[in-house]
Design a protein around this motif. Structure first.
Motif, PDB file in Angstrom:
ATOM      1  N   GLY A 141       0.775  -1.233   0.000  1.00  0.00           N
ATOM      2  CA  GLY A 141       0.000   0.000   0.000  1.00  0.00           C
ATOM      3  C   GLY A 141       0.804   1.281   0.000  1.00  0.00           C
ATOM      4  N   ARG A 142       2.130   1.184  -0.017  1.00  0.00           N
ATOM      5  CA  ARG A 142       2.973   2.385   0.003  1.00  0.00           C
ATOM      6  C   ARG A 142       3.595   2.583  -1.378  1.00  0.00           C
ATOM      7  NH1 ARG A 142       6.415   2.173   5.558  1.00  0.00           N
ATOM      8  NH2 ARG A 142       6.884   4.275   4.797  1.00  0.00           N
ATOM      9  N   PRO A 143       3.676   3.823  -1.874  1.00  0.00           N
ATOM     10  CA  PRO A 143       4.167   4.050  -3.236  1.00  0.00           C
ATOM     11  C   PRO A 143       5.656   3.747  -3.369  1.00  0.00           C
ATOM     12  CG  PRO A 143       3.890   6.135  -2.096  1.00  0.00           C
ATOM     13  CD  PRO A 143       3.302   5.080  -1.198  1.00  0.00           C
ATOM     14  N   THR A 144       6.018   3.257  -4.525  1.00  0.00           N
ATOM     15  CA  THR A 144       7.434   3.063  -4.844  1.00  0.00           C
ATOM     16  C   THR A 144       7.971   4.294  -5.560  1.00  0.00           C
ATOM     17  OG1 THR A 144       6.973   2.042  -6.979  1.00  0.00           O
ATOM     18  CG2 THR A 144       7.164   0.572  -5.070  1.00  0.00           C
ATOM     19  N   VAL A 145       9.281   4.421  -5.547  1.00  0.00           N
ATOM     20  CA  VAL A 145       9.956   5.557  -6.186  1.00  0.00           C
ATOM     21  C   VAL A 145      11.191   5.050  -6.912  1.00  0.00           C
ATOM     22  CG1 VAL A 145      11.271   7.694  -5.771  1.00  0.00           C
ATOM     23  CG2 VAL A 145       9.151   7.265  -4.502  1.00  0.00           C
ATOM     24  N   LYS A 146      11.435   5.614  -8.078  1.00  0.00           N
ATOM     25  CA  LYS A 146      12.710   5.409  -8.774  1.00  0.00           C
ATOM     26  C   LYS A 146      13.224   6.786  -9.177  1.00  0.00           C
ATOM     27  CE  LYS A 146      14.814   3.347 -12.890  1.00  0.00           C
ATOM     28  NZ  LYS A 146      14.565   2.786 -14.235  1.00  0.00           N
ATOM     29  N   LEU A 147      14.494   7.058  -8.890  1.00  0.00           N
ATOM     30  CA  LEU A 147      15.084   8.336  -9.263  1.00  0.00           C
ATOM     31  C   LEU A 147      15.909   8.220 -10.540  1.00  0.00           C
ATOM     32  CD1 LEU A 147      16.220   9.689  -5.772  1.00  0.00           C
ATOM     33  CD2 LEU A 147      14.075  10.122  -6.986  1.00  0.00           C
ATOM     34  N   SER A 148      16.781   7.206 -10.619  1.00  0.00           N
ATOM     35  CA  SER A 148      17.637   6.986 -11.773  1.00  0.00           C
ATOM     36  C   SER A 148      18.721   8.064 -11.852  1.00  0.00           C
ATOM     37  CB  SER A 148      16.799   6.964 -13.062  1.00  0.00           C
ATOM     38  OG  SER A 148      17.588   6.771 -14.206  1.00  0.00           O
ATOM     39  N   ASP A 149      19.673   7.888 -12.770  1.00  0.00           N
ATOM     40  CA  ASP A 149      20.652   8.929 -13.063  1.00  0.00           C
ATOM     41  C   ASP A 149      20.179   9.836 -14.192  1.00  0.00           C
ATOM     42  OD1 ASP A 149      22.636   8.336 -11.138  1.00  0.00           O
ATOM     43  OD2 ASP A 149      23.346   6.658 -12.342  1.00  0.00           O
ATOM     44  N   ASN A 150      18.994   9.556 -14.717  1.00  0.00           N
ATOM     45  CA  ASN A 150      18.361  10.402 -15.725  1.00  0.00           C
ATOM     46  C   ASN A 150      16.977  10.755 -15.194  1.00  0.00           C
ATOM     47  OD1 ASN A 150      17.131  11.609 -17.894  1.00  0.00           O
ATOM     48  ND2 ASN A 150      17.283   9.843 -19.268  1.00  0.00           N
ATOM     49  N   PRO A 151      16.725  12.016 -14.813  1.00  0.00           N
ATOM     50  CA  PRO A 151      15.435  12.372 -14.216  1.00  0.00           C
ATOM     51  C   PRO A 151      14.240  12.096 -15.115  1.00  0.00           C
ATOM     52  CG  PRO A 151      16.731  14.334 -14.727  1.00  0.00           C
ATOM     53  CD  PRO A 151      17.647  13.152 -14.905  1.00  0.00           C
ATOM     54  N   ASN A 152      14.463  11.925 -16.422  1.00  0.00           N
ATOM     55  CA  ASN A 152      13.357  11.572 -17.307  1.00  0.00           C
ATOM     56  C   ASN A 152      12.868  10.149 -17.078  1.00  0.00           C
ATOM     57  OD1 ASN A 152      13.213  14.067 -18.511  1.00  0.00           O
ATOM     58  ND2 ASN A 152      14.476  13.513 -20.271  1.00  0.00           N
ATOM     59  N   LYS A 153      13.638   9.361 -16.328  1.00  0.00           N
ATOM     60  CA  LYS A 153      13.215   8.005 -15.988  1.00  0.00           C
ATOM     61  C   LYS A 153      12.635   7.915 -14.576  1.00  0.00           C
ATOM     62  CE  LYS A 153      16.149   5.050 -18.904  1.00  0.00           C
ATOM     63  NZ  LYS A 153      17.107   3.906 -18.872  1.00  0.00           N
ATOM     64  N   ALA A 154      12.607   9.033 -13.870  1.00  0.00           N
ATOM     65  CA  ALA A 154      12.107   9.022 -12.494  1.00  0.00           C
ATOM     66  C   ALA A 154      10.619   8.680 -12.475  1.00  0.00           C
ATOM     67  CB  ALA A 154      12.344  10.374 -11.834  1.00  0.00           C
ATOM     68  N   MET A 155      10.176   8.031 -11.382  1.00  0.00           N
ATOM     69  CA  MET A 155       8.762   7.707 -11.222  1.00  0.00           C
ATOM     70  C   MET A 155       8.410   7.690  -9.750  1.00  0.00           C
ATOM     71  SD  MET A 155       8.548   3.595 -11.856  1.00  0.00           S
ATOM     72  CE  MET A 155       7.127   3.475 -10.767  1.00  0.00           C
ATOM     73  N   GLY A 156       7.132   8.000  -9.466  1.00  0.00           N
ATOM     74  CA  GLY A 156       6.633   8.031  -8.101  1.00  0.00           C
ATOM     75  C   GLY A 156       5.938   9.346  -7.821  1.00  0.00           C
ATOM     76  N   PRO A 157       5.182   9.442  -6.706  1.00  0.00           N
ATOM     77  CA  PRO A 157       4.543  10.709  -6.335  1.00  0.00           C
ATOM     78  C   PRO A 157       5.597  11.791  -6.087  1.00  0.00           C
ATOM     79  CG  PRO A 157       3.690   8.868  -5.039  1.00  0.00           C
ATOM     80  CD  PRO A 157       4.890   8.351  -5.771  1.00  0.00           C
ATOM     81  N   ARG A 200      19.156  15.915 -17.709  1.00  0.00           N
ATOM     82  CA  ARG A 200      18.123  15.163 -18.413  1.00  0.00           C
ATOM     83  C   ARG A 200      18.643  14.652 -19.762  1.00  0.00           C
ATOM     84  NH1 ARG A 200      13.094  15.332 -16.329  1.00  0.00           N
ATOM     85  NH2 ARG A 200      12.771  16.814 -14.605  1.00  0.00           N
ATOM     86  N   ALA A 201      18.223  13.425 -20.108  1.00  0.00           N
ATOM     87  CA  ALA A 201      18.565  12.855 -21.408  1.00  0.00           C
ATOM     88  C   ALA A 201      17.323  12.216 -21.994  1.00  0.00           C
ATOM     89  CB  ALA A 201      19.684  11.829 -21.258  1.00  0.00           C
ATOM     90  N   GLU A 202      17.194  12.284 -23.306  1.00  0.00           N
ATOM     91  CA  GLU A 202      16.033  11.698 -23.981  1.00  0.00           C
ATOM     92  C   GLU A 202      15.988  10.193 -23.720  1.00  0.00           C
ATOM     93  OE1 GLU A 202      14.137  11.186 -28.479  1.00  0.00           O
ATOM     94  OE2 GLU A 202      16.137  12.044 -28.185  1.00  0.00           O
ATOM     95  N   VAL A 203      14.810   9.698 -23.397  1.00  0.00           N
ATOM     96  CA  VAL A 203      14.606   8.255 -23.228  1.00  0.00           C
ATOM     97  C   VAL A 203      14.034   7.727 -24.533  1.00  0.00           C
ATOM     98  CG1 VAL A 203      13.458   6.445 -21.916  1.00  0.00           C
ATOM     99  CG2 VAL A 203      14.207   8.534 -20.760  1.00  0.00           C
ATOM    100  N   VAL A 204      14.888   7.054 -25.305  1.00  0.00           N
ATOM    101  CA  VAL A 204      14.466   6.542 -26.611  1.00  0.00           C
ATOM    102  C   VAL A 204      13.767   5.202 -26.439  1.00  0.00           C
ATOM    103  CG1 VAL A 204      15.219   5.852 -28.916  1.00  0.00           C
ATOM    104  CG2 VAL A 204      16.326   7.763 -27.742  1.00  0.00           C
ATOM    105  N   VAL A 205      14.391   4.302 -25.667  1.00  0.00           N
ATOM    106  CA  VAL A 205      13.838   2.955 -25.463  1.00  0.00           C
ATOM    107  C   VAL A 205      14.037   2.559 -24.014  1.00  0.00           C
ATOM    108  CG1 VAL A 205      14.145   2.187 -27.827  1.00  0.00           C
ATOM    109  CG2 VAL A 205      16.025   1.957 -26.236  1.00  0.00           C
TER     110      VAL A 205
END
Length: 430
Positions: free
Chosen positions: A391-407, A425-430
């Motif tokens: 029930g608690r949200p997950t978070v991913k930061l990554s070394d590219n903020p365009n891949k970050a996810m979470g509230p 920031r870097a473009e996420v192609v795939v």
């Protein structure tokens, strides 16, 4: 060798389901599943489909009935006797019994749990909820289903000769890449292309081309079914999913800061050698390495999956040196958005300084860029991630903020706890 164009033209669903087996998945999912099965069996997790490429309207392209049919088919699958024998008796990473009897007994009786599917505008909302070690096995087949149904939708209006020419051009492109790579000294390369492949048949063809074109410089595939069928190594270690869920379960900031290392402490109890590979970028590579316990420096190597790969490989070399380790004995696996030019550049830069290996993914198994009008077969970024744990949200930061996810409030908290400052920031192609 299968005539893929004819098979696509004469498509029959029962002959060519998108996912053909429970082991038509990445090897690291099975390794992680066993770790979760033994260490966190009661954790409940929600996975969700995330289309980072909003310009690709999946719900407009893919018929909902066909999508449900393919997902229902995946739910009907169970291990065959031959697959069970292969998992129980085959040697993986030099180890004869990689999977415990308890895990195998559970896996042999397992069926994937239900899914929830809704259309939201021109996208699908696809989620899976349940015990972590059960729902985590949906990730790869769910992505494979969406990617291949998108390919089939684009190809539906092409006639027999158009398909023959398309696949001839695609094969030529792959082979030309292989011809460039076979000139690279000391290359070690694996297929990591299951999750965003054009199709199962195409991935299998690409693996066969690599086997013939690169010989022993091709070290294996992440896809277990293809590894079994082609009698090659199954390749894979661990992924961001583990630290994301462990972190979400942390009761306070101190436990959160420790969570990425707790994951690897659990991991090393069951794995050694080339399976002891650090994936440091979930909450920022620099902070992870700066705060890492000394025992992690003794691990075999590191996988670089976001940010500037050369920069982070240099950072890893300096880190090993600061911990009294010889970088020349360490393994660096590059795996983020690779294609031939980047593979060659990185191999030339780091050859002799570290042991290098490359996990070649989407631009191996799904590179049909500019081969159909409107570039409608271009690869795109589709992921299926754990979005909550107990029930608690997950978070991913990554070394590219365009891949970050979470509230956003949790992202802010995680950045504070892990000391993540400004990122490029870097473009996420795939």
């Amino acid at each position: 060798m299968i005539d893929i164009a004819t098979r696509v033209y004469n498509h029959k669903w029962k002959i060519d389901p998108v996912v053909r087996s429970l082991i038509d998945t990445d090897f690291y999912k099975l390794l992680m599943c066993q770790t979760v099965f033994h260490n966190r069996p009661d954790t409940r997790v929600t996975f969700s489909l995330i289309n980072r490429s909003k310009h690709v309207p999946l719900a407009d392209l893919i018929d909902e009935g066909e999508l449900r049919e393919q997902l229902d088919h995946v739910r009907s699958l169970s291990l065959t006797r031959g697959e069970s024998t292969w998992l129980r008796g085959n040697m993986f990473y030099g180890k004869r019994q990689m999977f415990s009897p308890e895990f195998m007994e559970w896996f042999e009786g397992m069926r994937l749990p239900p899914y929830q599917l809704e259309r939201r505008g021109d996208q699908y909302e696809l989620t899976f909820e349940g015990k972590w070690h059960e729902v985590m096995l949906w990730e790869i087949p769910a992505l494979a289903v969406l990617m291949e149904l998108r390919s089939r939708a684009v190809l539906a209006d092409l006639d027999r000769f158009e398909l023959q020419v398309l696949y001839a051009r695609g094969m030529t492109r792959v082979w030309e890449k292989i011809e460039q790579l076979r000139q690279v000294p000391d290359l070690r390369l694996a297929d990591f292309g299951t999750r965003r492949r054009h199709s199962h048949l195409w991935q299998d063809w690409c693996v066969q081309a690599l086997m013939e074109g690169l010989g022993d410089r091709f070290v294996g595939t992440s896809n277990c079914l293809i590894a079994k069928r082609r009698e090659i190594e199954a390749i894979g270690t661990n992924a961001h999913e583990l630290p994301m869920v462990y972190a979400a379960l942390a009761p306070d900031d101190a436990a959160l800061a420790q969570a990425p290392y707790d994951v690897l402490s659990d991991w090393q109890r069951g794995h050694d050698g080339n399976l002891r590979i650090i994936l440091p970028d979930t909450y920022g590579t620099r902070g992870f390495l700066d705060n890492a316990p000394d025992w992690l420096a003794g691990w075999t190597g590191i996988r670089i999956d976001s940010g500037d790969p050369a920069e982070w490989a240099e950072t890893a070399i300096k880190w090993w040196q600061s911990r009294g380790e010889d970088p020349a004995k360490k393994l660096v696996i590059f795996s983020d958005g690779l294609d031939v030019a980047k593979i060659i550049e990185l191999q030339q830069r780091f050859s002799g300084r570290v042991r290098t290996s490359f996990g070649w993914g989407t631009l191996l198994t799904n590179d049909f860029r500019d081969l159909v009008p409107g570039d409608r077969l271009a690869p795109f970024s589709l992921v299926c991630k754990a979005v909550s744990a107990n029930g608690r949200p997950t978070v991913k930061l990554s070394d590219n903020p365009n891949k970050a996810m979470g509230p956003q409030d949790e992202i802010t908290r995680y950045k504070r706890v892990f000391g993540v400052g400004d990122q490029e920031r870097a473009e996420v192609v795939v």
